[in-house]
Write an enzyme that holds these catalytic residues in place. Structure first.
Site, PDB file in Angstrom:
ATOM      1  N   CYS A 215       0.755  -1.258  -0.055  1.00 40.80           N
ATOM      2  CA  CYS A 215      -0.034   0.046  -0.029  1.00 40.80           C
ATOM      3  C   CYS A 215       0.815   1.274   0.030  1.00 40.80           C
ATOM      4  CB  CYS A 215      -1.079  -0.011   1.161  1.00 40.80           C
ATOM      5  SG  CYS A 215      -2.000  -1.442   1.371  1.00 40.80           S
TER       6      CYS A 215
ATOM      7  N   ARG B  14      -4.434   0.644  -1.981  1.00 40.94           N
ATOM      8  CA  ARG B  14      -4.281  -0.784  -1.007  1.00 40.94           C
ATOM      9  C   ARG B  14      -3.936  -1.915  -2.125  1.00 40.94           C
ATOM     10  NH1 ARG B  14      -8.625  -5.050   1.382  1.00 40.94           N
ATOM     11  NH2 ARG B  14      -7.252  -6.232   2.612  1.00 40.94           N
ATOM     12  N   LEU B  15      -2.624  -2.704  -1.759  1.00 33.86           N
ATOM     13  CA  LEU B  15      -2.464  -3.859  -2.299  1.00 33.86           C
ATOM     14  C   LEU B  15      -3.035  -5.073  -1.376  1.00 33.86           C
ATOM     15  CD1 LEU B  15      -0.844  -6.052  -4.211  1.00 33.86           C
ATOM     16  CD2 LEU B  15       1.114  -5.335  -2.865  1.00 33.86           C
ATOM     17  N   ALA B  16      -3.969  -5.608  -1.675  1.00 36.13           N
ATOM     18  CA  ALA B  16      -4.587  -6.571  -0.582  1.00 36.13           C
ATOM     19  C   ALA B  16      -3.833  -7.754  -0.640  1.00 36.13           C
ATOM     20  CB  ALA B  16      -6.055  -6.903  -1.210  1.00 36.13           C
ATOM     21  N   VAL B  17      -3.444  -8.097   0.676  1.00 37.48           N
ATOM     22  CA  VAL B  17      -2.492  -9.142   1.023  1.00 37.48           C
ATOM     23  C   VAL B  17      -3.164 -10.125   1.881  1.00 37.48           C
ATOM     24  CG1 VAL B  17      -0.180 -10.047   1.686  1.00 37.48           C
ATOM     25  CG2 VAL B  17      -0.434  -8.311  -0.015  1.00 37.48           C
ATOM     26  N   VAL B  18      -3.527  -9.618   2.897  1.00 41.67           N
ATOM     27  CA  VAL B  18      -4.254 -10.048   3.993  1.00 41.67           C
ATOM     28  C   VAL B  18      -5.864  -9.702   4.278  1.00 41.67           C
ATOM     29  CG1 VAL B  18      -4.323 -10.601   6.660  1.00 41.67           C
ATOM     30  CG2 VAL B  18      -2.139 -10.405   5.299  1.00 41.67           C
TER      31      VAL B  18
ATOM     32  N   GLY C 224       2.409  -1.784   4.848  1.00 39.83           N
ATOM     33  CA  GLY C 224       3.388  -2.747   5.245  1.00 39.83           C
ATOM     34  C   GLY C 224       2.501  -4.189   5.749  1.00 39.83           C
TER      35      GLY C 224
ATOM     36  N   ASP D 244      -4.523  -6.925   9.573  1.00 41.70           N
ATOM     37  CA  ASP D 244      -3.228  -6.518  10.322  1.00 41.70           C
ATOM     38  C   ASP D 244      -3.582  -4.868  10.553  1.00 41.70           C
ATOM     39  OD1 ASP D 244      -2.525  -5.851   7.878  1.00 41.70           O
ATOM     40  OD2 ASP D 244      -0.460  -6.401   8.242  1.00 41.70           O
TER      41      ASP D 244
ATOM     42  N   GLY E 192      16.375 -12.020   0.003  1.00 44.86           N
ATOM     43  CA  GLY E 192      17.532 -12.217   0.926  1.00 44.86           C
ATOM     44  C   GLY E 192      18.270 -10.916   1.373  1.00 44.86           C
TER      45      GLY E 192
END
Length: 607
Positions: free
Chosen positions: A2, A52-56, A81, A105, A378
Site C-alpha cells: 500500500c 491498497r495492495l490486498a494481501v491479508v 506494510g 493487520d 534475501g
C-alpha cells in the site's frame, strides 16, 4: 503493501487548497503501490488517502480506518506494510476489551495505537509505516519500521504538515514547492554514489524522511521525533553450537511467519547462500514452492572483473534440490538500456538509479508480479552476517565508510561543474557523515578495539548502506504492485546476530560462517560453499554503446543537466578505453540519471 498520503493543520486549514481534489491527486501518485483499492477521508483540518495492495483479509482491511466514539472520530489511521504478529496482538487487544470486525493487520494497528499510543510501534513485528490523526488533542503521529523498509516522508508548510509514502505524493500538494539546495544535491549524489543514506534527509529542501525506528509526533506545540528502537549492545553468552542453533531457529521462524498471506507467495532465488537458505526454509511450509531468478544472458563460463560467477547454474541446482516450480526471467541489453525504462525507474525512485542493476531488478519484479503479489528476498543478510568483501579488519581500521574501499566513486565528482564540485565539497562531507554516524554506536565495557571496529562497521552497513538498497527494493517492487518481504531483517534475528562476537561470525575463516553453519544441512555443497556473488550486471557491449549514444544526444541537445556538468569531462569519459566488463558505466549512468531527475522534478535550484 500500500501507499499513504495526508495532511494535518494545526492553526486552521492547510495553506492553499486542502479540498478533496488535493488529497485525491496526492493519492493518485501512489496508485502503483496499491492497485486493488483507493480511498480518501477528510474531516476538519486533516485528511488521509490510501491505496491498497490486498494481501491479508482481501474483503476487509480497507483504509483509511476510523475509530469512532459517541459518533465522533477519535482516531483515523492510514497504514502500509505487514505486521507479522498481528494474530497475537489481536488476542492481547481483545483481552483489553477491543472489538474487531476484520481479520486484517491494519485493524490491529488501529486498535494498538488506541491502546498503547506511541508505545504501539515497539509491539509490532514487521515492515510498516503509518500516519495516525487524533482530532481531540490535534495530534499527528508518523511512524516507520525499525529498518525503514517502508518509506514515509513529510514537509512542514506553515502550521501544517503534508506527508506521504513517497516524495512525489507530498510534492503533489499545491502548497509544497520543489527546491534543490546544496544539502539536497549532496544527498541525491551520495545515496547512489557511493550509497550513503543519511537518516531523515531527502534530496528535496524542506522535505524530511521519518527516520527508521522513529516516531514523529506533531502537535500545535511543534514537531518531536523520538527513537523507539535502535541497535544496542547486549552481552552474548551462548557458545558457538548454541549460537548456530539459535540463528537457525530465528531465521526459520522469520521465514515461516512471512509466508503467511491470502494471496500466492514466491521466493526470489539467485543460487546464492542467502536466497537459497530462504527457499530451503520456506519449502516445508509453502506447499508448492514457487521460485524466480533473473538471466542477463551471461554465459556459464563467464566471470566478471571481480571474479563473480553467473547465477544461472547455481539457481538451477537449487531448483532441482528444492523441487520448486521455477521461472527464469530473461533480459537483454536493449531492454536494460532503453531510455524509457530508465526514465520509469527514475520516476519510481525519485532519485538517481543504479543503472542496469535497477532496470533489471524492475523487470524481474514485473515478471514476478504477473503471478505473485508477494515474494521473499534475501536483502539484509550480507550487512548482518558480514558477507561483503569490505568486512575486514583493515577496512574497519580506516576512518571512513567501509565500502569506500570497494565502491569508491569519488572520481565521479569530476563530471560536475568545477565551481559546483567545490561548493559541494564531497571529500570533506563524507568524513563528516562518517563521524556523525559513529557517535550513535555504543559498545559494552571491555570490548576490544578490533571487535569494536568490526561492530562499528556492521552498524554502518545496517544503518547507512542497507537503507539505500531497501529504498531501491521498495520503490521498484511497489512500482509494479509487488510486496517484497525480507526475513533476514526480522528484528529479533538482527538483534541476536548483531551482538554475536565477530570471531563467531567468521569462525571458519570465511564470510557469513554463522549463516552457512545454520543452514548447512539444507543446501547442496556447491551452493553452500559458493563465493559471495552480488546482484549481476549486464556485460553485453551493446549496453555501453546505448549509454554512449544517449549521453552524446544529451550533450548535443543541451539537456537540463548540462548546467551542472563539466561537459569537457563528460566528453572525455566517452573516449575512455573499453574492455569486456569494465567501462565508465557509473559515470555515464550518473549523467543520464541527473538529467532525467531534473526533467522529472523541475526543481528551483538554490545552489
Amino acid at each position: 503493501m500500500c501507499g499513504l498520503v495526508g495532511y494535518a493543520g494545526f492553526a486552521g486549514r492547510v495553506p492553499q487548497d486542502t479540498e478533496d481534489t488535493s488529497l485525491k491527486e496526492m493519492t493518485e501518485t501512489l496508485a502503483c503501490r496499491g492497485p486493488d483499492a483507493s480511498a480518501v477521508w477528510a474531516e476538519g483540518a486533516a485528511g488521509l488517502g490510501h491505496t491498497r495492495l490486498a494481501v491479508v483479509d482481501l474483503a476487509g482491511g480497507r483504509q483509511p480506518m476510523i475509530l469512532a466514539r459517541s459518533g465522533r472520530t477519535a482516531l483515523a489511521v492510514a497504514f502500509t506494510g505487514e505486521v507479522y504478529n498481528h494474530a497475537r496482538l489481536r488476542s492481547e487487544l481483545t483481552a483489553l476489551g477491543h472489538r474487531f470486525t476484520t481479520r486484517s493487520d491494519s485493524e490491529v494497528v488501529l486498535h494498538a495505537i488506541d491502546a498503547w499510543g506511541e508505545g504501539a510501534p515497539a509491539r509490532l513485528d514487521g515492515m510498516f509505516a503509518y500516519a495516525a490523526w487524533e482530532p481531540g488533542p490535534r495530534r499527528l503521529t508518523l511512524v516507520r519500521d525499525r529498518f525503514g523498509i517502508k518509506p514515509l516522508c513529510y514537509a512542514r508548510i506553515g502550521d501544517a504538515v503534508v506527508f506521504g509514502s513517497e516524495p512525489k505524493a507530498v510534492l503533489a500538494h499545491p502548497a509544497v514547492t520543489t527546491r534543490l539546495d546544496l544539502d539536497g544535491l549532496r544527498e541525491l549524489l551520495l545515496s547512489a554514489h557511493p550509497m550513503i543514506k543519511t537518516p531523515g534527509r531527502s534530496a528535496f529542501a524542506g522535505l524530511h524522511e521519518v527516520a527508521p525506528g522513529t516516531v514523529v509526533a506533531v502537535t500545535p506545540e511543534g514537531v518531536r521525533a523520538r527513537r523507539y528502537w535502535s541497535l544496542s549492545p547486549v552481552e552474548h553468552h551462548d557458545d558457538l553450537p548454541t549460537t548456530v542453533a539459535r540463528v537457525r531457529q530465528l531465521l526459520a521462524e522469520a521465514v515461516t511467519g512471512q509466508l503467511a498471506a491470502d494471496v500466492p507467495v514466491s521466493v526470489l532465488l539467485s543460487g546464492g547462500l542467502d536466497s537459497s537458505a530462504i527457499g530451503a526454509l520456506a519449502r516445508p511450509a509453502a506447499g508448492t514452492l514457487h521460485t524466480l531468478s533473473v538471466d542477463l544472458g551471461n554465459r556459464a563460463s563467464d566471470r566478471d572483473a571481480m571474479g563473480r560467477d553467473p547465477d544461472g547454474p547455481y539457481a538451477e541446482l537449487m531448483v532441482r534440490h528444492l523441487g520448486s516450480s521455477h521461472r527464469r526471467v530473461r533480459l537483454d541489453a536493449g531492454v536494460l538500456a532503453d531510455p524509457d525504462r530508465r526514465a520509469w525507474v527514475g520516476r519510481l525512485r525519485d532519485g538517481l538509479t543504479l543503472g542496469d542493476f535497477d532496470t533489471s531488478l524492475l523487470q524481474l519484479y514485473r515478471a514476478v508480479r504477473e503471478n505473485f503479489p508477494v515474494t521473499l528476498a534475501g536483502d539484509g543478510a550480507d550487512e548482518l552476517f558480514g558477507g561483503y568483501r569490505w568486512f575486514t579488519p583493515q577496512a574497519a581500521a580506516a576512518e571512513s565508510f567501509p565500502w569506500d574501499s570497494v565502491l569508491d566513486r569519488a572520481s565521479l565528482t569530476r563530471l560536475l561543474d568545477p565551481a559546483l564540485a567545490t561548493a559541494l565539497d564531497l571529500p570533506a562531507h563524507r568524513p563528516e557523515l562518517h563521524r556523525a554516524a559513529c557517535t550513535e554506536i555504543e559498545h559494552l565495557p571491555g570490548t576490544t578495539p578490533a571487535e569494536a571496529a568490526l561492530r562499528r562497521d556492521s552498524y554502518l552497513n545496517l544503518t547507512r548502506f542497507l537503507p539505500c538498497l531497501l529504498d531501491r527494493a521498495d520503490r521498484l517492487s511497489m512500482g509494479v504492485g509487488l510486496e517484497v518481504r525480507v526475513p533476514f531483517l526480522d528484528h529479533h534475528l538482527v538483534e541476536y546476530v548483531f551482538n554475536t562476537p565477530w570471531d563467531m561470525k567468521t569462525f571458519d575463516g570465511r564470510e557469513k560462517s554463522l549463516l552457512r553453519a545454520a543452514v548447512t544441512d539444507l543446501l547442496p555443497g556447491p551452493v553452500l560453499t559458493r563465493r559471495k556473488s552480488p546482484y549481476p550486471m549486464v556485460r553485453d557491449p551493446a549496453y555501453r554503446t546505448a549509454l554512449t549514444t544517449q549521453v552524446n544526444r544529451l550533450l548535443t541537445d543541451a539537456g537540463p543537466a548540462t548546467d551542472l556538468l563539466n561537459t569537457a569531462a563528460v566528453r572525455s569519459l566517452l573516449l575512455e578505453p573499453t574492455g569486456r566488463d569494465r567501462f565508465p558505466r557509473e559515470g555515464l549512468e550518473l549523467v543520464l540519471d541527473l538529467d532525467q531527475w531534473l526533467r522529472t522534478h523541475r526543481p528551483t535550484l538554490q545552489l
